[in-house]
Design a protein around this motif. Structure first.
Motif, PDB file in Angstrom:
ATOM      1  N   TRP A  44     -24.860  -6.257  48.769  1.00 18.14           N
ATOM      2  CA  TRP A  44     -24.131  -7.481  49.230  1.00 18.14           C
ATOM      3  C   TRP A  44     -23.431  -8.123  48.232  1.00 18.14           C
ATOM      4  CZ3 TRP A  44     -22.306  -8.754  54.377  1.00 18.14           C
ATOM      5  CH2 TRP A  44     -21.721 -10.016  54.332  1.00 18.14           C
ATOM      6  N   ILE A  45     -24.373  -8.570  47.369  1.00 22.68           N
ATOM      7  CA  ILE A  45     -24.157  -9.511  46.046  1.00 22.68           C
ATOM      8  C   ILE A  45     -23.004  -8.622  45.214  1.00 22.68           C
ATOM      9  CG2 ILE A  45     -24.926 -10.478  44.060  1.00 22.68           C
ATOM     10  CD1 ILE A  45     -27.465 -11.196  45.742  1.00 22.68           C
ATOM     11  N   ALA A  46     -23.276  -7.264  44.909  1.00 23.39           N
ATOM     12  CA  ALA A  46     -22.540  -6.609  44.097  1.00 23.39           C
ATOM     13  C   ALA A  46     -21.094  -6.422  44.700  1.00 23.39           C
ATOM     14  CB  ALA A  46     -22.854  -5.182  44.202  1.00 23.39           C
ATOM     15  N   GLY A  47     -21.160  -6.409  46.357  1.00 19.82           N
ATOM     16  CA  GLY A  47     -19.804  -6.490  46.986  1.00 19.82           C
ATOM     17  C   GLY A  47     -19.039  -7.885  46.627  1.00 19.82           C
ATOM     18  N   GLU A  48     -19.844  -8.946  46.605  1.00 16.07           N
ATOM     19  CA  GLU A  48     -19.235 -10.265  46.407  1.00 16.07           C
ATOM     20  C   GLU A  48     -18.866 -10.490  44.909  1.00 16.07           C
ATOM     21  OE1 GLU A  48     -21.518 -13.530  49.159  1.00 16.07           O
ATOM     22  OE2 GLU A  48     -22.510 -12.837  47.226  1.00 16.07           O
ATOM     23  N   LEU A  49     -19.133  -9.886  43.939  1.00 18.41           N
ATOM     24  CA  LEU A  49     -18.852  -9.765  42.526  1.00 18.41           C
ATOM     25  C   LEU A  49     -17.479  -8.850  42.433  1.00 18.41           C
ATOM     26  CD1 LEU A  49     -22.204  -9.327  40.621  1.00 18.41           C
ATOM     27  CD2 LEU A  49     -20.853 -11.312  40.740  1.00 18.41           C
ATOM     28  N   LEU A  50     -17.622  -7.742  43.291  1.00 17.87           N
ATOM     29  CA  LEU A  50     -16.350  -7.046  43.273  1.00 17.87           C
ATOM     30  C   LEU A  50     -14.867  -7.501  44.095  1.00 17.87           C
ATOM     31  CD1 LEU A  50     -17.982  -3.395  43.806  1.00 17.87           C
ATOM     32  CD2 LEU A  50     -16.994  -4.585  41.679  1.00 17.87           C
ATOM     33  N   LEU A  51     -15.345  -8.189  44.849  1.00 12.90           N
ATOM     34  CA  LEU A  51     -14.315  -8.948  45.590  1.00 12.90           C
ATOM     35  C   LEU A  51     -13.078  -9.718  44.855  1.00 12.90           C
ATOM     36  CD1 LEU A  51     -13.145  -9.513  48.531  1.00 12.90           C
ATOM     37  CD2 LEU A  51     -14.706 -11.355  48.765  1.00 12.90           C
ATOM     38  N   PRO A  52     -13.356 -10.559  43.787  1.00  9.10           N
ATOM     39  CA  PRO A  52     -12.513 -11.250  42.953  1.00  9.10           C
ATOM     40  C   PRO A  52     -11.600 -10.072  42.296  1.00  9.10           C
ATOM     41  CG  PRO A  52     -14.755 -12.411  42.601  1.00  9.10           C
ATOM     42  CD  PRO A  52     -14.917 -10.982  43.495  1.00  9.10           C
ATOM     43  N   GLY A  53     -12.052  -9.159  42.057  1.00  8.22           N
ATOM     44  CA  GLY A  53     -11.284  -8.193  41.347  1.00  8.22           C
ATOM     45  C   GLY A  53     -10.599  -7.411  42.239  1.00  8.22           C
ATOM     46  N   ALA A  55      -9.155  -8.761  44.690  1.00  8.43           N
ATOM     47  CA  ALA A  55      -8.217  -9.593  45.445  1.00  8.43           C
ATOM     48  C   ALA A  55      -7.210  -9.786  44.114  1.00  8.43           C
ATOM     49  CB  ALA A  55      -8.987 -11.198  45.479  1.00  8.43           C
ATOM     50  N   VAL A  56      -7.424  -9.795  42.857  1.00  9.98           N
ATOM     51  CA  VAL A  56      -6.787  -9.738  41.669  1.00  9.98           C
ATOM     52  C   VAL A  56      -5.821  -8.550  41.629  1.00  9.98           C
ATOM     53  CG1 VAL A  56      -6.445  -9.632  39.208  1.00  9.98           C
ATOM     54  CG2 VAL A  56      -7.955 -11.196  40.317  1.00  9.98           C
ATOM     55  N   LEU A  57      -6.420  -7.268  42.062  1.00 12.66           N
ATOM     56  CA  LEU A  57      -5.365  -6.137  42.287  1.00 12.66           C
ATOM     57  C   LEU A  57      -4.537  -6.230  43.654  1.00 12.66           C
ATOM     58  CD1 LEU A  57      -8.063  -3.256  41.558  1.00 12.66           C
ATOM     59  CD2 LEU A  57      -6.339  -4.193  39.930  1.00 12.66           C
ATOM     60  N   CYS A  58      -4.973  -6.574  44.604  1.00 16.30           N
ATOM     61  CA  CYS A  58      -3.936  -6.546  45.977  1.00 16.30           C
ATOM     62  C   CYS A  58      -3.271  -7.858  45.683  1.00 16.30           C
ATOM     63  CB  CYS A  58      -5.042  -6.825  47.020  1.00 16.30           C
ATOM     64  SG  CYS A  58      -6.192  -5.637  47.331  1.00 16.30           S
ATOM     65  N   ARG A  59      -3.390  -9.157  45.204  1.00 20.27           N
ATOM     66  CA  ARG A  59      -2.845 -10.155  45.081  1.00 20.27           C
ATOM     67  C   ARG A  59      -2.457 -10.809  46.149  1.00 20.27           C
ATOM     68  NH1 ARG A  59      -0.922 -10.659  39.763  1.00 20.27           N
ATOM     69  NH2 ARG A  59      -1.132  -9.149  38.380  1.00 20.27           N
ATOM     70  N   TRP A  61      -2.762 -11.652  50.185  1.00 19.50           N
ATOM     71  CA  TRP A  61      -4.072 -11.559  51.140  1.00 19.50           C
ATOM     72  C   TRP A  61      -3.852 -10.841  52.248  1.00 19.50           C
ATOM     73  CZ3 TRP A  61      -4.194 -12.635  56.344  1.00 19.50           C
ATOM     74  CH2 TRP A  61      -2.821 -13.031  56.946  1.00 19.50           C
ATOM     75  N   ARG A  62      -2.762 -10.495  52.750  1.00 19.37           N
ATOM     76  CA  ARG A  62      -2.698  -9.415  53.671  1.00 19.37           C
ATOM     77  C   ARG A  62      -2.682  -7.967  53.082  1.00 19.37           C
ATOM     78  NH1 ARG A  62       1.669 -12.968  53.736  1.00 19.37           N
ATOM     79  NH2 ARG A  62       2.002 -14.013  55.875  1.00 19.37           N
ATOM     80  N   VAL A  63      -2.541  -7.735  51.852  1.00 15.98           N
ATOM     81  CA  VAL A  63      -2.968  -6.323  51.250  1.00 15.98           C
ATOM     82  C   VAL A  63      -4.509  -6.364  51.269  1.00 15.98           C
ATOM     83  CG1 VAL A  63      -2.858  -4.881  49.205  1.00 15.98           C
ATOM     84  CG2 VAL A  63      -0.875  -6.237  50.291  1.00 15.98           C
ATOM     85  N   LEU A  64      -5.110  -7.444  50.591  1.00 16.18           N
ATOM     86  CA  LEU A  64      -6.700  -7.637  50.902  1.00 16.18           C
ATOM     87  C   LEU A  64      -7.305  -7.423  52.089  1.00 16.18           C
ATOM     88  CD1 LEU A  64      -9.050  -7.994  48.871  1.00 16.18           C
ATOM     89  CD2 LEU A  64      -8.718 -10.572  49.449  1.00 16.18           C
ATOM     90  N   GLN A  65      -6.766  -7.849  53.044  1.00 17.66           N
ATOM     91  CA  GLN A  65      -7.059  -7.739  54.356  1.00 17.66           C
ATOM     92  C   GLN A  65      -7.123  -6.407  54.823  1.00 17.66           C
ATOM     93  OE1 GLN A  65      -8.256 -10.874  56.377  1.00 17.66           O
ATOM     94  NE2 GLN A  65      -9.132  -9.109  57.490  1.00 17.66           N
ATOM     95  N   GLY A  66      -6.171  -5.643  54.482  1.00 16.04           N
ATOM     96  CA  GLY A  66      -5.773  -4.414  55.087  1.00 16.04           C
ATOM     97  C   GLY A  66      -6.934  -3.334  54.109  1.00 16.04           C
ATOM     98  N   ALA A  67      -7.097  -3.575  52.896  1.00 14.11           N
ATOM     99  CA  ALA A  67      -7.820  -2.823  52.052  1.00 14.11           C
ATOM    100  C   ALA A  67      -9.471  -3.008  52.471  1.00 14.11           C
ATOM    101  CB  ALA A  67      -7.837  -3.272  50.649  1.00 14.11           C
ATOM    102  N   VAL A  68      -9.780  -4.394  52.725  1.00 15.42           N
ATOM    103  CA  VAL A  68     -11.024  -4.347  53.554  1.00 15.42           C
ATOM    104  C   VAL A  68     -11.439  -3.902  54.737  1.00 15.42           C
ATOM    105  CG1 VAL A  68     -12.574  -6.126  54.350  1.00 15.42           C
ATOM    106  CG2 VAL A  68     -11.527  -6.519  52.001  1.00 15.42           C
TER     107      VAL A  68
END
Length: 269
Positions: A44-53, A55-59, A61-68
C-alpha cells in the motif's frame, strides 16, 4: 452527478479494500497473519509512493482517475476466473457449505503441491462432516451482541481505529507550514512505513494489546503537547511531534483493525 459518482467510487474502493483484507487474513494460517498483513501494508505504501509519479505522467486528474480505474478493473477478472481468487475455505466451513469448501481446499492443496495422501485425508474429513447433509447456515453481524466479550472488544477497537484515523489528519496539517508540499507527503508516507515496520518488530513479540496501548499513549501525548504548546515550541519540536503522532496514530489504526479481525469469529469478520 460528479459528486455522487465520486462518492460511489469511494464506497466501492472501501468495500474492495475490506474484502481483500478479510480474504487475505482467512487465506493464511493464524501464525503468519501479522506478517502477511504488514507485507500488504508495505505494498500500500509503495502504491502511495508511485502515485505522485503517475500523477505527473497523467497530468490531468481525469486521466489519472481513468488510469486508476483501469487498474482496479483488473480485479473484476476474479469474478469470471475464480481460480485467481478462491473463496475463503474458513468461511465456507463455518457456514457449512461443505461441497464448495471441499473443492476450494482441493484446489489449494493441488496448487501447493500436496500429495494424494493429504488430499485423501482431507476429503475423508469433509465427508465425515457432511454426514446428514447439513444445510448452509449464514450469520448476521447482530449476533455478536448476544456475546458478552466480543461485542465490547469490537466497539473498543472500532473506536480506537476511528480516533487513530481521524487524528492523523490533524497531525498532517502541522506538516504543511514546516515542509514543502511534496516533502510533507513523503514524510507522511515515510511515517506510515515506519509504523508498519514497528508493528512487524513488536506486535508479535510483545502482544497486540501492549503495543496498541503504547501507540495510543504516544498518540495522545503528541496530540496534547501540540494542542497546548504549539505556539511556544520550536518548529523542529512541532515537526518531530507531528511525525511521531502520525506514526503512532497509523500504528493504532492498523493494529486496531487487525486485532478486531482476530477477535471476531469468521462468520461475522
Amino acid at each position: 452527478m460528479v459528486l455522487v459518482a465520486r462518492m460511489l467510487f469511494g464506497a466501492a474502493l472501501a468495500g474492495a479494500f475490506l474484502s481483500l483484507y478479510v480474504a487475505r487474513l482467512e487465506q493464511c494460517d493464524p501464525p503468519h497473519r501479522l506478517e502477511v498483513t504488514m507485507v500488504a501494508g508495505f505494498f500500500w505504501i509503495a502504491g502511495e509512493l508511485l502515485l505522485p509519479g503517475l500523477a505527473v505522467l497523467c497530468r490531468d486528474w481525469r486521466v489519472l482517475q481513468g488510469a486508476v480505474t483501469m487498474i482496479l478493473a483488473l480485479l473484476a477478472a476474479c469474478w469470471w476466473c475464480p481460480a485467481l481468487l478462491l473463496e475463503s475455505p474458513r468461511w465456507l466451513l463455518a457456514t457449512q457449505q461443505l461441497e464448495r469448501a471441499r473443492k476450494t481446499l482441493q484446489a489449494l492443496a493441488e496448487s501447493s503441491g500436496r500429495g494424494a495422501d493429504d488430499q485423501g485425508s482431507l476429503v475423508a474429513e469433509l465427508e465425515m462432516l457432511a454426514e446428514g447433509s447439513p444445510q448452509p447456515r449464514y450469520h448476521a453481524v447482530c449476533e455478536i451482541f448476544s456475546t458478552r466479550v466480543i461485542w465490547k472488544n469490537s466497539v473498543i477497537l472500532g473506536f480506537t481505529a476511528f480516533i487513530g484515523s481521524g487524528i492523523r489528519h490533524c497531525f498532517t496539517r502541522n506538516l504543511a507550514p514546516h515542509l514543502p508540499r511534496f516533502s510533507s507527503y513523503l514524510a507522511l508516507v515515510g511515517a506510515e512505513a515506519v509504523a508498519c515496520l514497528f508493528l512487524c518488530l513488536t506486535a508479535e513479540r510483545f502482544g497486540r494489546r501492549a503495543v496498541l496501548l503504547l501507540c495510543t499513549v504516544l498518540t495522545g501525548i503528541s496530540s496534547l503537547l501540540l494542542l497546548a504548546l504549539t505556539q511556544y515550541l520550536l518548529d523542529l519540536i512541532v515537526l518531530t511531534l507531528s511525525v511521531v503522532g502520525i506514526t503512532a496514530s497509523h500504528a493504532v489504526t492498523m493494529l486496531s483493525i487487525f486485532f478486531a479481525s482476530e477477535v471476531l469469529p469468521t462468520v461475522v469478520r
